[in-house]
Design an enzyme around this catalytic site. Structure first.
Site, PDB file in Angstrom:
ATOM      1  N   GLU A 117       0.756  -1.206   0.060  1.00  0.00           N
ATOM      2  CA  GLU A 117      -0.247  -0.021   0.024  1.00  0.00           C
ATOM      3  C   GLU A 117       0.995   1.276  -0.074  1.00  0.00           C
ATOM      4  OE1 GLU A 117      -1.607   1.899   3.517  1.00  0.00           O
ATOM      5  OE2 GLU A 117      -1.038   0.041   4.724  1.00  0.00           O
ATOM      6  N   LYS A 152      -3.536  -2.593  16.040  1.00  0.00           N
ATOM      7  CA  LYS A 152      -3.047  -1.631  16.960  1.00  0.00           C
ATOM      8  C   LYS A 152      -3.852  -1.226  18.175  1.00  0.00           C
ATOM      9  CE  LYS A 152      -1.339   0.876  14.027  1.00  0.00           C
ATOM     10  NZ  LYS A 152      -2.401   0.879  13.131  1.00  0.00           N
TER      11      LYS A 152
END
Ligand code: PSU
Ligand code: MN
Length: 301
Positions: A25, A160
């Site tokens: 990405e 995360k």
């Protein structure tokens, strides 16, 4: 081939010959890290993919095309422009293409591009998820819906803890997305190897992962798979130290009223600031670790 795709010759040849290709990405370059570490990391990630026997394909939207495989100038441009480039998720793609703007692809947009190009494996650092307080804010990353419908496997370092890992797992379960742990029973939490949550299944080698992916897609089951690869022990950060930095970042975000697509980049940059740059070093290392595993899986597909 889709007329909006522009696949670079090296990637196109590899795909024709059914060789291993790994999608990468570009929001991680523009919005995920500061310059020049973002540029250096993007180059190193591609190198790592190559060293592990696959062809890298970094993806972005440039001049009205979905580019699959960027050249050095294009990577440098995204790295230098940083957040002046448009962070592009599924909903942003038509506007960016129709106006020939430069868009850095998030996990969701990169998955769409990879599927169009028939790339099955994608390496990144962290995926978006359900944010803390999502019950109030409705902030749930488009990445999760993409994982529900697009046939690409995403290698990441877990969920995360700027997010709510428990709610993210619930969402993925509802959407039928398997969360696999690479050589771990516990879901890693990006900067740390532990989150307090279990993965759905532990798989111990790239061959096993490739077999599972093939079966899922041969069955005609739509959607992706999350492959959670823990940050290497030596690069992991102290959980309490991280928890403090993340709490502080979220408090600041609330105070400033930061919402929508700005939330994740804001939190990442504050976490970096509050950890005196330690989070950035760990982030770079875990991305390289993911690139390695993704290349190994791609070779077995
Ligand atoms: N997590 C990171 N680094 C990143 C991102 C997430 O550690 O760069 C980026 C990815 O591109 C991901 C996006 O797809 O943020 C998610 O944004 P949002 O939460 O706005 O959906
Ligand atoms: Mn969001």
């Amino acid at each position: 081939m889709n007329k909006f795709l522009d696949i670079n010759p090296e990637v196109a040849t590899a795909l024709q010959k059914k060789q291993a290709v790994v999608a990468l990405e570009s929001t991680i370059i523009s919005h995920g890290m500061p310059y020049p570490q973002n540029y250096e990391t993007a180059v190193l990630v591609e190198k790592t993919v190559r060293e592990n026997g696959a062809v890298p394909a970094t993806i972005a939207l440039i001049d009205g095309k979905i580019k699959i495989g960027l050249n050095d100038d294009e990577i440098k441009l995204l790295a230098r422009k940083g957040s002046r480039v448009i962070k592009t998720s599924r909903r942003d793609i038509p506007y960016i293409l129709s106006n020939k703007l430069t868009g850095a692809t998030t996990v969701s947009a990169t998955m769409i591009a990879a599927q169009l190009a028939e790339i099955k494996i994608f390496a990144t650092g962290g995926i978006g998820g359900v944010h803390r307080d999502a019950t109030e804010t409705f902030d749930i990353s488009a990445d999760l819906q993409e994982l529900a419908q697009t046939r690409v496997a995403v290698v990441c370092a877990g969920i995360k803890s700027i997010l709510d890992p428990g709610l993210t797992l619930e969402y993925l379960e509802t959407m039928g997305v398997p969360v696999l742990g690479y050589q771990t029973d516990e879901l890693p939490a990006f900067y740390t190897r532990k989150s307090g949550f279990k993965v759905d299944y532990r798989l111990n080698n790239p061959q096993e992962i490739a077999r599972l992916l093939q079966i899922k897609w041969e069955l005609g089951l739509k959607g992706g798979v999350v492959i959670a690869n823990p940050v290497p022990e030596a690069d992991a950060l102290d959980p309490d130290f991280m928890a403090q930095a993340i709490d502080k970042a979220i408090t600041e975000q609330k105070k400033l009223g930061i919402k929508g697509k700005e939330s994740t980049p804001f939190l990442l940059s504050k976490v970096k600031e509050f950890t005196q740059g330690k989070s950035l070093v760990s982030n770079i290392r875990l991305v390289l670790n993911n690139a390695r595993l993704a290349a190994q899986i791609a070779q077995n597909m």
